[in-house]
Design a protein around this motif. Structure first.
Motif, short mmCIF file in Angstrom:
data_model
loop_
_atom_site.label_atom_id
_atom_site.label_comp_id
_atom_site.label_asym_id
_atom_site.label_seq_id
_atom_site.Cartn_x
_atom_site.Cartn_y
_atom_site.Cartn_z
N ASN A 21 0.85 -1.19 0.00
CA ASN A 21 0.00 0.00 0.00
C ASN A 21 0.88 1.24 0.00
OD1 ASN A 21 -2.02 -1.97 0.55
ND2 ASN A 21 -3.25 -0.30 1.42
N SER A 22 1.13 1.79 -1.18
CA SER A 22 1.99 2.97 -1.26
C SER A 22 1.25 4.21 -0.78
CB SER A 22 2.44 3.20 -2.69
OG SER A 22 3.15 2.09 -3.13
N ILE A 23 -0.01 4.29 -1.18
CA ILE A 23 -0.84 5.43 -0.76
C ILE A 23 -2.08 4.85 -0.08
CG2 ILE A 23 -2.19 7.42 -1.56
CD1 ILE A 23 0.77 7.85 -1.91
N PRO A 41 9.77 10.79 4.66
CA PRO A 41 10.91 9.90 4.55
C PRO A 41 10.84 9.02 3.30
CG PRO A 41 9.39 9.13 6.23
CD PRO A 41 8.89 10.45 5.78
N SER A 42 11.95 8.40 3.03
CA SER A 42 12.02 7.52 1.87
C SER A 42 10.97 6.41 1.98
CB SER A 42 13.42 6.94 1.78
OG SER A 42 13.53 6.20 0.60
N GLY A 43 10.28 6.17 0.91
CA GLY A 43 9.27 5.11 0.91
C GLY A 43 7.93 5.57 1.42
N SER A 44 7.80 6.86 1.72
CA SER A 44 6.53 7.33 2.28
C SER A 44 5.45 7.51 1.20
CB SER A 44 6.76 8.65 3.02
OG SER A 44 7.36 9.58 2.15
N GLY A 45 5.84 7.50 -0.06
CA GLY A 45 4.84 7.55 -1.12
C GLY A 45 4.82 8.83 -1.93
N LYS A 46 5.88 9.64 -1.82
CA LYS A 46 5.92 10.92 -2.53
C LYS A 46 5.89 10.72 -4.05
CE LYS A 46 9.91 12.04 -0.67
NZ LYS A 46 10.22 10.90 0.24
N THR A 47 6.78 9.86 -4.50
CA THR A 47 6.86 9.63 -5.95
C THR A 47 5.55 9.05 -6.46
OG1 THR A 47 9.24 9.31 -5.82
CG2 THR A 47 8.13 8.39 -7.74
N THR A 48 5.03 8.10 -5.71
CA THR A 48 3.78 7.47 -6.12
C THR A 48 2.68 8.52 -6.27
OG1 THR A 48 4.46 5.52 -4.87
CG2 THR A 48 2.15 5.64 -5.56
N LEU A 49 2.59 9.40 -5.30
CA LEU A 49 1.54 10.41 -5.33
C LEU A 49 1.73 11.38 -6.51
CD1 LEU A 49 -0.94 11.12 -3.72
CD2 LEU A 49 0.43 12.66 -2.33
N LEU B 409 10.97 5.33 -16.72
CA LEU B 409 11.72 6.35 -15.97
C LEU B 409 12.49 5.76 -14.81
CD1 LEU B 409 9.14 9.27 -15.93
CD2 LEU B 409 11.47 9.37 -16.83
N ARG B 410 11.95 4.67 -14.23
CA ARG B 410 12.64 4.05 -13.10
C ARG B 410 13.82 3.18 -13.53
NH1 ARG B 410 8.05 2.14 -10.23
NH2 ARG B 410 8.59 0.15 -11.15
N HIS B 411 13.84 2.87 -14.85
CA HIS B 411 14.87 1.98 -15.36
C HIS B 411 16.27 2.55 -15.13
CE1 HIS B 411 16.30 -1.19 -18.09
NE2 HIS B 411 17.22 -0.30 -18.42
N1 LIG Z 1 6.35 0.10 -9.04
C1 LIG Z 1 6.30 -0.29 -7.77
N2 LIG Z 1 6.11 -1.57 -7.48
C2 LIG Z 1 6.06 -1.97 -6.20
N3 LIG Z 1 6.19 -1.17 -5.16
C3 LIG Z 1 6.40 0.13 -5.37
C4 LIG Z 1 6.48 0.64 -6.71
N4 LIG Z 1 6.70 1.98 -6.62
C5 LIG Z 1 6.78 2.27 -5.32
N5 LIG Z 1 6.59 1.17 -4.57
C6 LIG Z 1 6.55 1.12 -3.13
O1 LIG Z 1 5.65 2.08 -2.67
C7 LIG Z 1 6.16 2.73 -1.53
C8 LIG Z 1 6.26 4.21 -1.77
O2 LIG Z 1 7.27 4.44 -2.74
P1 LIG Z 1 7.65 5.86 -3.35
O3 LIG Z 1 8.64 5.66 -4.38
O4 LIG Z 1 6.39 6.56 -3.70
O5 LIG Z 1 8.31 6.55 -2.09
P2 LIG Z 1 9.08 7.93 -2.00
O6 LIG Z 1 8.47 8.68 -0.92
O7 LIG Z 1 9.13 8.55 -3.33
O8 LIG Z 1 10.52 7.46 -1.58
P3 LIG Z 1 11.91 8.13 -1.94
O9 LIG Z 1 12.06 9.31 -1.02
O10 LIG Z 1 12.89 7.08 -1.59
O11 LIG Z 1 11.89 8.48 -3.35
C9 LIG Z 1 7.49 2.09 -1.21
O12 LIG Z 1 7.30 1.11 -0.23
C10 LIG Z 1 7.89 1.46 -2.51
O13 LIG Z 1 8.65 0.30 -2.26
#
Ligand SMILES: Nc1ncnc2c1ncn2[C@@H]1O[C@H](COP(=O)(O)OP(=O)(O)OP(=O)(O)O)[C@@H](O)[C@H]1O
Ligand SMILES: [Mg+2]
Lengths: 237, 412
Positions: A21-23, A41-49, B409-411
């Motif tokens: 559950n990313s978000i 923090p890293s992994g908190s879901g910023k990129t996903t959002l 992009l993640r590649h």
């Molecule tokens: N394509 C994906 N497949 C599986 N899990 C993913 C994928 N993209 C992100 N995640 C997971 O979703 C969660 C949120 O990831 P995300 O990349 O959004 O975090 P972030 O806040 O951008 O981290 P960072 O600061 O390291 O960039 C993480 O646990 C990550 O492992």
């Protein structure tokens, strides 16, 4: 209506049998011409959002409206068109096209994404290059300029199509602190000049200071919304 | 469009060594095809030329059924004067017919007074025969090149076997169609080189001598050899002749004549055909080279540029545009190879022509090979390369256009 409106959006990734559950059901609204940051923090879901807002990905659950459009309704092609029309992107690694000059990189979206007349193209490209202070470097290739300069070019490229919204995922992560600050200042200036909404993510607390609205993410949830000049969890601007 | 080219050319320049290697490979393929087509084409044409211009003519017309028993040279299957008149009228009405030559073909005995052997002879009108077979004169060696009345041109093999020389007197004896035998003294005026194929070992006499030997009251013709102005119109003239002659029926109501092109008269047609087949084969090789090399390079190009693809897709470049970017690149690679190959290949073919390579064909020696490349060949080969390059880059380009921007992009 707000430029971005998220209603209880959930994003679940599935790796094999494991669900991530990313978000976790976040809701927020972002107004036009605002300067917003997501921190956490890293992994908190910023990129996903940011990917969800940028129509690069679609939410598993919940409603997401960007520029008045229910982005869940869009198919692959329509999303590409929507991005080209409404959204500019700035990347952590700058992602300039290496075979194109600074000028051509900024011009690229006007040729390949939008179909703009030669004259207007030239005007817009020059205007943006001037705005980001890269006019003198316009004939150089990306490998001939510094990281900070690359990101300036990327800012110009993101703005050249006149988008409503510019998304920047950790735009300063690959820059030294001073340069990072100037790039954020540039974005802020561009926001003021072109009335474009900027949403960026970072985990650098000093950079965050520049934002007007700061969302703090943790484990896929918004744990704090801070508006400049208002106390934490403040209701209004 | 111009921008697609610009980006493609710059990307090709970015990986310069790979671009040079791949387009060289394509160029080498093109060069080989051009050399093969040029040399084999000239060899084939020369071979066909030897067949048609020194022996067969381009087309032959016989009475229906003659060809089936040509080994016996049956005098009973000859054409009557009215039939020949009709044919001559038809030939004169077809502008593509340059000349024709009626022949009386017959078998007989040749005697030197001490020795006797079998001989096959053509009775011809010398001028008509020479006009229809422009290379015939060159086959008649160490002798007067004409066929005058009272003279005979004998095949080389007989001349050697029986030690007959130019100027000797011989007797030709033949059975006519009623079964009675007649003979005539003739002076040997020339020796004719043999060529492989039907009629390649025949001697020549004047048509009036043939009539006399065969005791013909009226001239009965075995075959008429036809020469066309333009060899390229062989099949169209053949078809015209067939249509015009199909109305001519014999007493049984069957067609009175049969028409053959040199192709069905000479076993060399099969060699000519196999040269054509080899050309197809070598073009298939070129196709494979272009396909594999373009595909290989484009697969690598897509793989190397996944993040770039992700970037341009994210900012809204439509899948079709991404596809055409990569196809343009692949096609340019092919076109560069094709241009280089065509220039070098044409140059080499020209060089081969200048150095005048000679070869022997049958009993003909010292034939000069004159290879040539036609515009048609160049256009065809360039077209093959271009089309195959499109096909070769389509799959990788399609893959690029279908990429999900976030994954790309993640590649790393
Ligand atoms: N394509 C994906 N497949 C599986 N899990 C993913 C994928 N993209 C992100 N995640 C997971 O979703 C969660 C949120 O990831 P995300 O990349 O959004 O975090 P972030 O806040 O951008 O981290 P960072 O600061 O390291 O960039 C993480 O646990 C990550 O492992
Ligand atoms: Mg991230």
């Amino acid at each position: 209506m707000a430029l971005v409106k998220a209603e209880k959006i959930v994003k679940v990734y599935k790796i094999g049998e494991v669900l991530i559950n990313s978000i976790n059901g976040v809701s927020f609204e972002i107004e036009e011409a605002s300067f917003v940051s997501f921190v956490g923090p890293s992994g908190s879901g910023k990129t996903t959002l940011l990917n969800l807002i940028g129509c690069l990905d679609s939410p598993t659950e919940g409603n997401l409206f960007v520029a008045g459009e229910d982005v869940n309704e869009l198919d692959r092609r329509q999303r590409a068109l929507f991005r080209g029309k409404n959204i500019g992107f700035i990347f952590q690694d700058f992602n300039l096209i290496p075979v194109l000059t600074v000028y051509e990189n900024v011009e690229y979206p006007l040729i390949m994404v939008k179909n703009v007349s030669t004259k207007e193209r030239e005007e817009r490209t020059m205007k943006l290059l001037d705005a980001v202070g890269m006019l003198e470097q316009k004939d150089k290739y990306p490998d001939q300029i510094s990281g900070g300069q690359k990101q300036r070019v990327a800012v110009a490229r993101a703005l050249v199509t006149n988008p409503k919204l510019v998304l920047a995922d950790e735009p300063t992560a690959n820059l030294d602190h001073k340069t990072a600050y100037t790039v954020i200042e540039l974005m802020k200036r561009m926001k003021a000049e072109f009335n474009t909404t900027f949403i960026f993510s970072t985990h650098d607390p000093k950079i965050v200071e520049a934002a007007e609205v700061i969302y703090t993410l943790e484990d896929g949830e918004i744990v704090d919304r801070h508006v400049k000049g208002v106390n934490s969890n403040g209701k209004s601007l | 469009m111009a921008n697609l080219f610009k980006i493609a050319i710059r990307n090709l320049a970015r990986y310069r060594r790979r671009t040079i290697l791949t387009s060289s490979l394509i160029a080498i393929g093109v060069i080989f095809v051009l050399l093969f087509v040029g040399v084999s084409g000239s060899f084939k044409n020369m071979m066909i030329g030897q067949m048609t211009d020194s022996m067969l003519g381009h087309i032959q017309v016989h009475r229906k059924g003659y060809m089936a028993s040509i080994d016996n040279l049956p005098l009973t299957m000859n054409m009557k004067p009215q039939a020949v008149k009709k044919l001559e009228k038809v030939f004169q009405d077809i502008p593509d017919v340059e000349s024709y030559s009626p022949r009386i073909k017959f078998g007989g005995m040749l005697s030197t007074f001490t020795e006797t052997t079998n001989i096959r002879l053509n009775g011809v009108y010398p001028e008509k025969e020479m006009k229809t077979l422009p290379l015939l004169a060159s086959r008649i060696s160490n002798g007067g090149k004409e066929i005058r009345k009272g003279e005979i041109i004998i095949p080389e093999l007989l001349s050697r076997g029986m030690k007959i020389n130019v100027g000797d007197i011989v007797v030709v004896i033949a059975t006519n169609k009623d079964g009675s035998v007649n003979g005539k003294q003739l002076k040997v005026s020339g020796i004719i080189e043999s060529v492989t194929g039907p009629g390649g070992r025949d001697g020549y006499v004047h048509i009036e001598d043939a009539m006399e030997i065969l005791r013909m009251e009226e001239m009965e013709i075995s075959e008429i050899a036809v020469r066309l102005r333009d060899f390229g119109k062989l099949h169209s003239v053949y078809n015209t002749l067939n249509t015009l002659l199909s109305g001519e029926l014999n007493k049984q109501g069957k067609p009175a004549f049969e028409v053959h092109t040199w192709e069905s008269l000479s076993p060399f047609y099969n060699i000519a055909r196999s040269i054509d087949f080899m050309t197809i084969f070598i073009k298939a090789m070129l196709t494979a080279i272009v396909l594999i090399s373009v595909m290989n390079v484009m697969i690598m190009a897509v793989y190397e540029r996944i993040r770039e693809i992700g970037t341009i897709a994210a900012i809204g470049t439509m899948p079709g545009k991404i596809l055409s970017m990569f196809v343009t690149e692949g096609v340019l690679l092919g076109i560069i190879g094709a241009i280089a190959g065509n220039i070098i290949g044409t140059g080499l073919v020209y060089l081969l022509k200048v150095v005048k390579i000679t070869f022997n064909f049958g009993r003909q020696s010292g034939l000069v090979l004159s290879p040539y490349v036609t515009l048609y060949d160049i256009v065809m080969i360039s077209l093959i390369v271009t089309i195959v390059a499109v096909i070769g880059s389509l799959q990788p380009a399609f893959k690029a256009s279908r990429m999900e921007p976030i994954k790309a992009l993640r590649h790393v």
